[in-house]
Motif scaffolding. Structure first.
Motif, PDB file in Angstrom:
ATOM      1  N   GLU A 175      -6.785  -8.663   3.027  1.00 66.25           N
ATOM      2  CA  GLU A 175      -6.923  -7.308   3.580  1.00 66.25           C
ATOM      3  C   GLU A 175      -6.940  -7.336   5.109  1.00 66.25           C
ATOM      4  N   GLY A 176      -7.480  -8.419   5.689  1.00 71.77           N
ATOM      5  CA  GLY A 176      -7.342  -8.595   7.130  1.00 71.77           C
ATOM      6  C   GLY A 176      -8.617  -8.500   7.932  1.00 71.77           C
ATOM      7  N   VAL A 177      -9.777  -8.469   7.283  1.00 73.25           N
ATOM      8  CA  VAL A 177     -11.047  -8.377   8.003  1.00 73.25           C
ATOM      9  C   VAL A 177     -11.140  -9.514   9.026  1.00 73.25           C
ATOM     10  N   GLY A 178     -11.533  -9.154  10.254  1.00 66.50           N
ATOM     11  CA  GLY A 178     -11.662 -10.128  11.327  1.00 66.50           C
ATOM     12  C   GLY A 178     -10.512 -10.088  12.309  1.00 66.50           C
ATOM     13  N   THR A 179      -9.373  -9.526  11.888  1.00 67.43           N
ATOM     14  CA  THR A 179      -8.240  -9.404  12.803  1.00 67.43           C
ATOM     15  C   THR A 179      -8.364  -8.107  13.606  1.00 67.43           C
ATOM     16  N   THR A 180      -7.531  -7.974  14.638  1.00 68.84           N
ATOM     17  CA  THR A 180      -7.630  -6.843  15.549  1.00 68.84           C
ATOM     18  C   THR A 180      -7.238  -5.538  14.853  1.00 68.84           C
ATOM     19  N   ILE A 181      -8.135  -4.550  14.910  1.00 68.95           N
ATOM     20  CA  ILE A 181      -7.878  -3.269  14.253  1.00 68.95           C
ATOM     21  C   ILE A 181      -6.664  -2.601  14.882  1.00 68.95           C
ATOM     22  N   GLY A 182      -5.745  -2.169  14.033  1.00 68.94           N
ATOM     23  CA  GLY A 182      -4.570  -1.448  14.486  1.00 68.94           C
ATOM     24  C   GLY A 182      -3.447  -2.304  15.019  1.00 68.94           C
ATOM     25  N   ALA A 183      -3.609  -3.630  15.017  1.00 75.81           N
ATOM     26  CA  ALA A 183      -2.594  -4.518  15.603  1.00 75.81           C
ATOM     27  C   ALA A 183      -1.647  -5.115  14.570  1.00 75.81           C
ATOM     28  N   ASN A 184      -1.932  -4.905  13.281  1.00 75.17           N
ATOM     29  CA  ASN A 184      -1.087  -5.453  12.213  1.00 75.17           C
ATOM     30  C   ASN A 184      -0.929  -6.962  12.345  1.00 75.17           C
ATOM     31  N   ARG A 185      -2.097  -7.619  12.457  1.00 73.43           N
ATOM     32  CA  ARG A 185      -2.136  -9.074  12.554  1.00 73.43           C
ATOM     33  C   ARG A 185      -2.790  -9.690  11.313  1.00 73.43           C
ATOM     34  N   ARG A 186      -2.784  -8.962  10.211  1.00 69.49           N
ATOM     35  CA  ARG A 186      -3.280  -9.517   8.954  1.00 69.49           C
ATOM     36  C   ARG A 186      -2.389 -10.686   8.541  1.00 69.49           C
ATOM     37  N   SER A 187      -2.922 -11.590   7.734  1.00 73.86           N
ATOM     38  CA  SER A 187      -2.107 -12.733   7.299  1.00 73.86           C
ATOM     39  C   SER A 187      -0.851 -12.263   6.570  1.00 73.86           C
ATOM     40  N   VAL A 188      -0.954 -11.179   5.796  1.00 73.64           N
ATOM     41  CA  VAL A 188       0.204 -10.686   5.043  1.00 73.64           C
ATOM     42  C   VAL A 188       1.264 -10.123   5.991  1.00 73.64           C
ATOM     43  N   ASP A 189       0.839  -9.418   7.033  1.00 71.49           N
ATOM     44  CA  ASP A 189       1.800  -8.914   8.028  1.00 71.49           C
ATOM     45  C   ASP A 189       2.564 -10.075   8.670  1.00 71.49           C
ATOM     46  N   LEU A 190       1.829 -11.122   9.017  1.00 65.17           N
ATOM     47  CA  LEU A 190       2.440 -12.259   9.702  1.00 65.17           C
ATOM     48  C   LEU A 190       3.340 -13.049   8.760  1.00 65.17           C
ATOM     49  N   LEU A 191       2.971 -13.116   7.499  1.00 55.44           N
ATOM     50  CA  LEU A 191       3.846 -13.751   6.513  1.00 55.44           C
ATOM     51  C   LEU A 191       5.150 -12.966   6.385  1.00 55.44           C
ATOM     52  N   ASN A 192       5.069 -11.651   6.346  1.00 59.09           N
ATOM     53  CA  ASN A 192       6.281 -10.844   6.229  1.00 59.09           C
ATOM     54  C   ASN A 192       7.233 -11.067   7.392  1.00 59.09           C
ATOM     55  N   ARG A 193       6.696 -11.336   8.569  1.00 59.64           N
ATOM     56  CA  ARG A 193       7.565 -11.573   9.726  1.00 59.64           C
ATOM     57  C   ARG A 193       8.319 -12.892   9.617  1.00 59.64           C
ATOM     58  N   ARG A 194       7.840 -13.777   8.750  1.00 59.99           N
ATOM     59  CA  ARG A 194       8.527 -15.051   8.537  1.00 59.99           C
ATOM     60  C   ARG A 194       9.626 -14.950   7.479  1.00 59.99           C
ATOM     61  N   LEU A 195       9.554 -13.960   6.616  1.00 56.20           N
ATOM     62  CA  LEU A 195      10.467 -13.892   5.477  1.00 56.20           C
ATOM     63  C   LEU A 195      11.847 -13.411   5.905  1.00 56.20           C
ATOM     64  N   LYS A 196      12.863 -14.029   5.338  1.00 53.04           N
ATOM     65  CA  LYS A 196      14.239 -13.615   5.599  1.00 53.04           C
ATOM     66  C   LYS A 196      14.753 -12.670   4.528  1.00 53.04           C
ATOM     67  N   ARG A 197      14.059 -12.590   3.418  1.00 52.87           N
ATOM     68  CA  ARG A 197      14.480 -11.733   2.303  1.00 52.87           C
ATOM     69  C   ARG A 197      13.239 -11.228   1.583  1.00 52.87           C
ATOM     70  N   GLY A 198      13.278  -9.966   1.148  1.00 48.52           N
ATOM     71  CA  GLY A 198      12.152  -9.401   0.420  1.00 48.52           C
ATOM     72  C   GLY A 198      10.934  -9.227   1.304  1.00 48.52           C
ATOM     73  N   TRP A 199       9.815  -8.884   0.674  1.00 47.97           N
ATOM     74  CA  TRP A 199       8.580  -8.683   1.420  1.00 47.97           C
ATOM     75  C   TRP A 199       7.385  -8.806   0.490  1.00 47.97           C
ATOM     76  N   VAL A 200       6.203  -8.828   1.085  1.00 43.38           N
ATOM     77  CA  VAL A 200       4.951  -8.969   0.340  1.00 43.38           C
ATOM     78  C   VAL A 200       4.068  -7.772   0.653  1.00 43.38           C
ATOM     79  N   VAL A 201       3.612  -7.075  -0.388  1.00 39.21           N
ATOM     80  CA  VAL A 201       2.675  -5.967  -0.186  1.00 39.21           C
ATOM     81  C   VAL A 201       1.252  -6.480  -0.355  1.00 39.21           C
ATOM     82  N   ASN A 202       0.316  -5.792   0.291  1.00 41.33           N
ATOM     83  CA  ASN A 202      -1.058  -6.282   0.426  1.00 41.33           C
ATOM     84  C   ASN A 202      -1.992  -5.544  -0.524  1.00 41.33           C
ATOM     85  N   GLN A 203      -2.523  -6.271  -1.508  1.00 42.94           N
ATOM     86  CA  GLN A 203      -3.504  -5.719  -2.436  1.00 42.94           C
ATOM     87  C   GLN A 203      -4.833  -6.462  -2.317  1.00 42.94           C
TER      88      GLN A 203
END
Length: 385
Positions: A175-203
């Motif tokens: 979910e991203g607790v501990g990361t900067t609020i509003g900066a979209n620096r959750r682990s899932v956001d950063l993983l998506n920036r690495r992907l060349k195909r598809g994406w991962v949604v955060n539950q």
């Protein structure tokens, strides 16, 4: 083209005994919320939830905006919509194309007093609240800001038939607790920036457990609704265990054993495989710095035992060793000081990046599946602030 999840947010009940956020009601108020999309498509629709409501939820008006484009959200062609108690509804499609990584701004007007809201309690994003119907206003008047997400379950996007989606399913480390609020620096956001195909949604749900309810339904209980409900899902990534091990001492419950956690992980893997999904499991992150009420010697010992099993079992299709990626080499039960958010239990922005980088992209090949075997699993029933 298919409708699939471009954004998801896991929700909890406002009536739970253990709460890390403040439940809210609304009356004659507009709530404006930013949704950072994992994936994009040629059109969109918003999923609204009254899952834990005890009476119908009335939405007097709603809009969605991407950049400088704004459109009304309608319900069967009507401006006003009602979400029955215990249910979810989907708005009419909006023909605005959206790109992965776009910020969608959803404004909801509640003309009548609502029940306590079904909500996401630690989304690392703020909701802005103003009096009256302000859904069409480019900028809200100065009002209240709350770190929470209310009455929203997700956004569907109209995407190519071979689109493939992964689901990050677990706790606050997703979910991203501990990361900067509003900066979209959750682990899932950063993983998506690495992907060349598809994406991962955060539950992810902060405080969520694999085996017991407490903060949200436990992982085994919500797997169907939060993972199997997503059309085109091919992979599920899991990070559970910290709360199973840390919360019992704080809540006066019996400690969870390594055998119980292993059994739970095996059950989760079996259910994923039974649904045709690949499952990629994380080792349980270090949390020794969280304080004596949470990081007990017995709980930390169980963490080490379960992690040894996760690293060597054949129950999963792959493993990402987040525990080693973020641990302090001098004290492996602790998060490395440079990656610690400051509470000894959560990752900062750099730590979230280390978690994302621990995933081997070869284990997350989000290749689409042929149209005829894409399983429809669920119900289909930008501007300034």
């Amino acid at each position: 083209m298919i409708w699939t999840a471009g954004f998801r947010t896991a929700v909890i009940s406002p009536y739970e005994q253990l709460q890390f956020g403040q439940p809210r009601r609304f009356a004659d108020q507009t709530v404006r919320q930013v949704l950072h999309l994992a994936g994009g498509g040629d059109a969109l629709r918003v999923r609204l939830t009254n899952r834990y409501g005890r009476s119908p939820l009335t939405i007097g008006a709603a809009t969605v905006a991407v950049g400088d484009r704004q459109a009304a959200l309608t319900f069967g062609g009507a401006e006003r919509g009602v979400v029955p108690a215990g249910e979810e509804t989907v708005t009419d499609p909006v023909s605005i194309p959206v790109a992965p990584g776009a910020d969608l701004v959803v404004s909801l007007y509640f003309p009548e007093r609502t029940d306590l809201a079904t909500y996401s309690h630690k989304p690392v994003e703020v909701a802005r609240i103003a009096g009256g119907n302000r859904v069409a206003s480019p900028v809200l008047p100065r009002g209240e800001e709350v770190e929470a997400r209310f009455f929203i379950a997700g956004v569907d996007v109209l995407a190519a038939p071979d689109t493939a989606v992964g689901v990050a399913f677990g706790d606050s480390w997703f979910e991203g607790v501990g990361t900067t609020i509003g900066a979209n620096r959750r682990s899932v956001d950063l993983l998506n920036r690495r992907l060349k195909r598809g994406w991962v949604v955060n539950q992810g749900i902060a405080g969520n457990r694999l085996l017991r309810d407490g903060v949200g339904e436990h992982g085994l209980a919500r797997f169907d609704s939060d993972v199997l409900s997503i059309p085109a899902a091919t992979h599920v990534l899991v990070h559970f265990g910290i709360n199973d091990l840390g919360l019992p001492a704080m809540l006066g419950e019996p400690a969870v054993t390594a055998d119980a956690l292993v059994e739970g992980f095996r059950a989760l893997a079996d259910r994923a495989h039974g649904a045709g999904l690949r499952i990629v499991a994380a080792t349980i992150g270090p949390f020794a710095g969280a304080g004596p009420e949470i990081s007990t010697p017995a709980g930390l010992a169980t963490r080490r035992e379960v992690n040894d099993w996760i690293r060597t079992t054949d129950a999963f299709d792959a493993v990402f060793d987040v525990a080693r990626a973020v641990a302090d080499p001098a004290a492996p039960d602790h998060i490395h000081p440079a990656l610690d958010s400051g509470d000894g239990m959560h990752l900062n922005d750099r730590g979230a990046e280390a978690m994302a980088d621990a995933v081997d992209l070869d284990d997350l090949l989000l290749q689409g599946v042929p149209t005829e075997v894409v399983r429809p699993r669920g119900r289909d029933s930008g501007a300034g602030w």
